[in-house]
Scaffold this motif. Structure first.
Motif, PDB file in Angstrom:
ATOM      1  N   ASP A 105      -9.594   7.257   2.068  1.00 30.51           N
ATOM      2  CA  ASP A 105     -10.259   6.194   2.820  1.00 30.51           C
ATOM      3  C   ASP A 105      -9.193   5.167   3.209  1.00 30.51           C
ATOM      4  N   PRO A 106      -8.773   5.106   4.484  1.00 28.82           N
ATOM      5  CA  PRO A 106      -7.667   4.208   4.862  1.00 28.82           C
ATOM      6  C   PRO A 106      -7.988   2.739   4.649  1.00 28.82           C
ATOM      7  N   VAL A 107      -9.245   2.363   4.914  1.00 28.74           N
ATOM      8  CA  VAL A 107      -9.634   0.948   4.727  1.00 28.74           C
ATOM      9  C   VAL A 107      -9.615   0.615   3.244  1.00 28.74           C
ATOM     10  N   ILE A 158     -10.004  -2.636   9.576  1.00 30.65           N
ATOM     11  CA  ILE A 158     -11.054  -1.809  10.185  1.00 30.65           C
ATOM     12  C   ILE A 158     -10.524  -0.395  10.432  1.00 30.65           C
ATOM     13  N   ARG A 159     -11.451   0.544  10.547  1.00 29.21           N
ATOM     14  CA  ARG A 159     -11.081   1.947  10.756  1.00 29.21           C
ATOM     15  C   ARG A 159     -10.889   2.204  12.252  1.00 29.21           C
ATOM     16  N   TRP A 160      -9.743   2.763  12.593  1.00 31.13           N
ATOM     17  CA  TRP A 160      -9.491   3.146  13.984  1.00 31.13           C
ATOM     18  C   TRP A 160     -10.271   4.411  14.305  1.00 31.13           C
ATOM     19  N   SER A 161     -10.667   4.567  15.573  1.00 33.91           N
ATOM     20  CA  SER A 161     -11.374   5.762  16.010  1.00 33.91           C
ATOM     21  C   SER A 161     -10.907   6.131  17.403  1.00 33.91           C
ATOM     22  N   VAL A 179     -10.379 -23.896  13.673  1.00 36.30           N
ATOM     23  CA  VAL A 179     -10.421 -22.453  13.434  1.00 36.30           C
ATOM     24  C   VAL A 179      -9.183 -22.070  12.643  1.00 36.30           C
ATOM     25  N   GLY A 180      -9.361 -21.317  11.579  1.00 41.65           N
ATOM     26  CA  GLY A 180      -8.242 -20.923  10.743  1.00 41.65           C
ATOM     27  C   GLY A 180      -7.542 -19.669  11.250  1.00 41.65           C
ATOM     28  N   PRO A 181      -6.350 -19.372  10.732  1.00 42.87           N
ATOM     29  CA  PRO A 181      -5.624 -18.157  11.118  1.00 42.87           C
ATOM     30  C   PRO A 181      -6.420 -16.901  10.730  1.00 42.87           C
ATOM     31  N   ARG A 182      -6.288 -15.865  11.549  1.00 37.26           N
ATOM     32  CA  ARG A 182      -7.031 -14.634  11.278  1.00 37.26           C
ATOM     33  C   ARG A 182      -6.294 -13.440  11.880  1.00 37.26           C
ATOM     34  N   THR A 183      -6.423 -12.298  11.197  1.00 37.20           N
ATOM     35  CA  THR A 183      -5.777 -11.059  11.646  1.00 37.20           C
ATOM     36  C   THR A 183      -6.766  -9.915  11.562  1.00 37.20           C
ATOM     37  N   LYS A 184      -6.717  -9.036  12.542  1.00 36.02           N
ATOM     38  CA  LYS A 184      -7.454  -7.772  12.488  1.00 36.02           C
ATOM     39  C   LYS A 184      -6.422  -6.648  12.531  1.00 36.02           C
ATOM     40  N   ILE A 185      -6.590  -5.675  11.627  1.00 38.08           N
ATOM     41  CA  ILE A 185      -5.648  -4.570  11.536  1.00 38.08           C
ATOM     42  C   ILE A 185      -6.420  -3.261  11.514  1.00 38.08           C
ATOM     43  N   ALA A 186      -6.059  -2.338  12.406  1.00 37.19           N
ATOM     44  CA  ALA A 186      -6.744  -1.049  12.511  1.00 37.19           C
ATOM     45  C   ALA A 186      -5.895   0.024  11.840  1.00 37.19           C
ATOM     46  N   VAL A 187      -6.517   0.801  10.942  1.00 32.40           N
ATOM     47  CA  VAL A 187      -5.796   1.834  10.193  1.00 32.40           C
ATOM     48  C   VAL A 187      -6.493   3.176  10.355  1.00 32.40           C
ATOM     49  N   ASP A 188      -5.749   4.238  10.089  1.00 32.88           N
ATOM     50  CA  ASP A 188      -6.297   5.585  10.233  1.00 32.88           C
ATOM     51  C   ASP A 188      -5.560   6.519   9.284  1.00 32.88           C
ATOM     52  N   THR A 189      -6.119   7.720   9.072  1.00 32.08           N
ATOM     53  CA  THR A 189      -5.480   8.738   8.250  1.00 32.08           C
ATOM     54  C   THR A 189      -5.885  10.119   8.741  1.00 32.08           C
ATOM     55  N   LEU A 190      -5.013  11.094   8.499  1.00 33.08           N
ATOM     56  CA  LEU A 190      -5.320  12.483   8.815  1.00 33.08           C
ATOM     57  C   LEU A 190      -5.805  13.234   7.573  1.00 33.08           C
ATOM     58  N   ASP A 191      -5.782  12.558   6.427  1.00 31.23           N
ATOM     59  CA  ASP A 191      -6.228  13.148   5.168  1.00 31.23           C
ATOM     60  C   ASP A 191      -7.708  12.813   4.955  1.00 31.23           C
ATOM     61  N   ARG A 192      -8.546  13.826   4.960  1.00 31.09           N
ATOM     62  CA  ARG A 192      -9.991  13.592   4.832  1.00 31.09           C
ATOM     63  C   ARG A 192     -10.370  13.017   3.472  1.00 31.09           C
ATOM     64  N   ASP A 193      -9.525  13.221   2.478  1.00 31.49           N
ATOM     65  CA  ASP A 193      -9.842  12.738   1.129  1.00 31.49           C
ATOM     66  C   ASP A 193      -9.418  11.289   0.895  1.00 31.49           C
ATOM     67  N   VAL A 240       0.851  -1.194   0.000  1.00 30.88           N
ATOM     68  CA  VAL A 240       0.000   0.000   0.000  1.00 30.88           C
ATOM     69  C   VAL A 240       0.886   1.244   0.000  1.00 30.88           C
ATOM     70  N   PRO A 241       0.971   1.972  -1.114  1.00 27.29           N
ATOM     71  CA  PRO A 241       1.838   3.154  -1.171  1.00 27.29           C
ATOM     72  C   PRO A 241       1.466   4.217  -0.139  1.00 27.29           C
ATOM     73  N   GLU A 242       0.184   4.314   0.197  1.00 26.65           N
ATOM     74  CA  GLU A 242      -0.246   5.320   1.165  1.00 26.65           C
ATOM     75  C   GLU A 242       0.368   5.078   2.551  1.00 26.65           C
ATOM     76  N   ILE A 243       0.627   3.816   2.887  1.00 25.60           N
ATOM     77  CA  ILE A 243       1.278   3.516   4.174  1.00 25.60           C
ATOM     78  C   ILE A 243       2.747   3.914   4.118  1.00 25.60           C
ATOM     79  N   GLU A 244       3.395   3.585   3.025  1.00 24.72           N
ATOM     80  CA  GLU A 244       4.806   3.942   2.867  1.00 24.72           C
ATOM     81  C   GLU A 244       4.988   5.458   2.863  1.00 24.72           C
ATOM     82  N   ASP A 245       4.027   6.179   2.283  1.00 28.55           N
ATOM     83  CA  ASP A 245       4.091   7.646   2.228  1.00 28.55           C
ATOM     84  C   ASP A 245       3.575   8.297   3.510  1.00 28.55           C
TER      85      ASP A 245
END
Length: 425
Positions: free
Chosen positions: A277-279, A305-308, A261-275, A237-242
Motif C-alpha cells: 500500500d503506497p499511501v 494520495i494514490r496516483w491512478s 492559510v497555512g503551508p500545505r503539500t499534496k504528494i501522489a505515490v504509486d507502486t507496481l507491487d500489489r502487496d 520511507v525505505p520502500e521509496i529508497e528501494d
C-alpha cells in the motif's frame, strides 16, 4: 639571478592554504599573479618614457617563486630581432650571440628583469596585497562552485549564521570532509513557521550554485521547494529508497498568498507491487513516518494520495480529504473537468481560500471546477461544452484552410515562375 626577498613566504603559503582550505598550488598561483600585478604597478610608476602600457603589454612577463629562498624573480620572454623597437619584448641578435652564438633571428629567450629590493616600492606592495586578496577570494569561489556543482538538487544540513536584510545566511557543508561555506536562504524560500535563530539547524534544498565572481554566497538554498519534501519522504520511507514505491507528483504551497492559510503539500505515490500500500507505506504505523516529515517542516499539512492512470480517479483522490461523488472530464484536450460533490463537502473540496482545489489542480494538471451535485444540470453543461468545442474546431479549421490556401498560392506562384523561365528559354 637577482631576487626580491619575501620573508616568511613559506609560512604564508601554508597558513593561507589552511585558513582558506585551498591547495598550496592554488595559493602559489594567486601569489604569482598578485606579484605580477605589483610589478606592473612598479613599471607604470617608473615609466619616464611615457610608454603606452595596454592590458596585453605585460603578457610576456611572469613571476617565479623561490619558496625555499623566500623570494621571487620577474622573468621576461623576449624575441630576438635585428633592430630593437621595444626593449620589453625584444632583444638584439648581437647581444644574444655574445653569450649564445647559436641564436638566430626569431628565437625567444627568457631574461631576468627583477627590480632591486628597494625599487619595488610601497605602492607596488599595496597593489600586490589588494590583488592577492581578490585572487584568493576568486579561488575560494571556484572551489565552492566545483565542490557543490554536482550537489544541486540535493538536501544539505545547514546552520543559521546571520541575517542580511530579509535573507538568512546559513553555513552548509558538502559532507565531503570540507569546511562549512555560506549559503543564502532568500525570503521567498523560507517557511513561515521556521524560527531562524542563531545556530539553529535545518535541512535545506540546494536550489542553485551561482556562476561568475559576484560577491556574497554563491549557494542559494530553499526550505520551500518541493524537492525538500521528496527528499524527506525518500529518507524516511525505505520502500521509496528501494524503488518499491515511487513519488509521481508533488504540489506544494509553502508560502500561501494569505496569512490566514497555512503551508500545505499534496504528494501522489504509486507502486507496481500489489502487496504494498503506497499511501500506508508513506504514512507509517500510526502516522510515525509522515510525522517525522511534518515535524521537519514545522507542522506543514501533508496529504498523501494514490496516483491512478485514470484521470477521474486521480482527480478524485487529489481532492482528499473531501468525498467526491462524480468526476466529469468535460474537455480532455484542454484538460477541463467538473467535480461534483455533496453540499456539505463543497467547502472541504475547495479548501480555505481555494487552497485544496488549487493544489489538486497543480498535482493532476487538470483545471478543476467544483460543483454542487444537487444543483448541477448535466444536460445544460454538456450543451455548453459542446458549443465551445464546436466553435474551437471551427476556428481551427478556418486557420487550417487559410494555411492551406497560402501554401497553394505559393505553389502556384512557384509553378508560374518556372513556366515563365521555360518560355524565356
Amino acid at each position: 639571478m637577482s631576487m626580491v626577498t619575501l620573508s616568511g613566504l613559506k609560512d604564508l603559503i601554508e597558513n593561507i592554504s589552511q585558513e582558506r582550505n585551498l591547495p598550496r598550488l592554488a595559493v602559489q598561483a594567486a601569489i604569482r599573479e598578485a606579484l605580477l600585478k605589483g610589478y606592473e604597478r612598479y613599471r607604470r610608476a617608473q615609466n619616464l618614457e611615457r610608454k603606452q602600457f595596454d592590458e596585453e603589454y605585460f603578457q610576456n612577463f611572469e613571476v617565479e617563486l623561490d619558496i625555499d629562498g623566500e623570494g621571487f624573480r620577474v622573468l621576461s620572454t623576449k624575441t630576438i630581432v635585428e633592430a630593437v623597437a621595444n626593449s620589453d619584448h625584444q632583444i638584439s641578435l648581437d647581444e644574444v650571440q655574445q653569450v649564445a652564438p647559436e641564436a638566430q633571428l626569431g628565437d625567444s629567450v627568457v631574461l631576468d628583469v627583477t627590480p632591486d629590493q628597494g625599487e619595488f616600492g610601497r605602492m607596488a606592495a599595496m597593489q600586490t596585497k589588494q590583488v592577492l586578496a581578490q585572487k584568493l577570494r576568486d579561488q575560494q569561489r571556484q572551489m565552492v562552485q566545483e565542490e557543490f556543482q554536482d550537489l544541486e538538487g540535493t538536501v544539505l544540513q545547514a546552520r543559521v549564521l546571520r541575517f542580511e536584510r530579509q535573507s538568512v545566511v546559513l553555513a552548509v557543508t558538502s559532507g565531503l570532509g570540507q569546511p562549512e561555506v555560506e549559503a543564502e536562504l532568500p525570503k521567498r524560500e523560507q517557511l513561515p513557521n521556521d524560527n531562524y535563530r542563531a545556530n539553529a539547524m535545518f535541512k535545506v534544498y540546494l536550489k542553485k550554485v551561482s556562476q561568475g565572481q559576484q560577491r556574497g554566497p554563491q549557494l542559494m538554498v530553499s526550505r520551500a521547494d518541493a524537492g525538500l519534501v521528496v527528499y524527506l519522504f525518500a529518507n524516511e520511507v525505505p520502500e521509496i529508497e528501494d524503488e518499491v514505491v515511487r513519488i509521481v507528483a508533488v504540489a506544494r504551497e509553502a508560502n500561501p498568498p494569505s496569512r490566514y492559510v497555512g503551508p500545505r503539500t499534496k504528494i501522489a505515490v504509486d507502486t507496481l507491487d500489489r502487496d504494498v500500500d503506497p499511501v500506508g507505506a508513506c504514512i507509517g504505523a500510526r502516522g510515525s513516518r509522515i510525522q517525522v516529515v511534518v515535524n521537519e517542516l514545522r507542522g506543514e499539512k501533508i496529504d498523501v494520495i494514490r496516483w491512478s492512470p485514470d484521470p477521474a480517479t486521480y482527480i478524485a483522490n487529489a481532492l482528499s480529504p473531501a468525498r467526491v461523488d462524480e468526476v466529469r472530464l468535460m474537455d480532455p484536450e484542454s484538460r477541463q473537468t467538473h467535480v461534483l460533490v455533496a453540499e456539505d463537502q463543497l467547502s472541504l473540496a475547495i479548501g480555505k481560500e481555494g487552497q485544496n482545489v488549487r493544489l489538486a489542480a497543480r498535482l493532476t494538471g487538470w483545471k478543476i471546477d467544483i460543483k454542487d451535485q444537487a444543483k448541477y444540470d448535466h444536460a445544460a453543461e454538456d450543451t455548453k461544452f459542446a458549443a465551445v468545442r464546436a466553435q474551437y474546431q471551427a476556428e481551427n479549421n478556418e486557420d487550417d484552410r487559410s494555411e492551406f490556401e497560402d501554401e497553394m498560392e505559393e505553389e502556384l506562384e512557384l509553378n508560374q515562375d518556372s513556366f515563365d523561365n521555360d518560355e524565356e528559354d
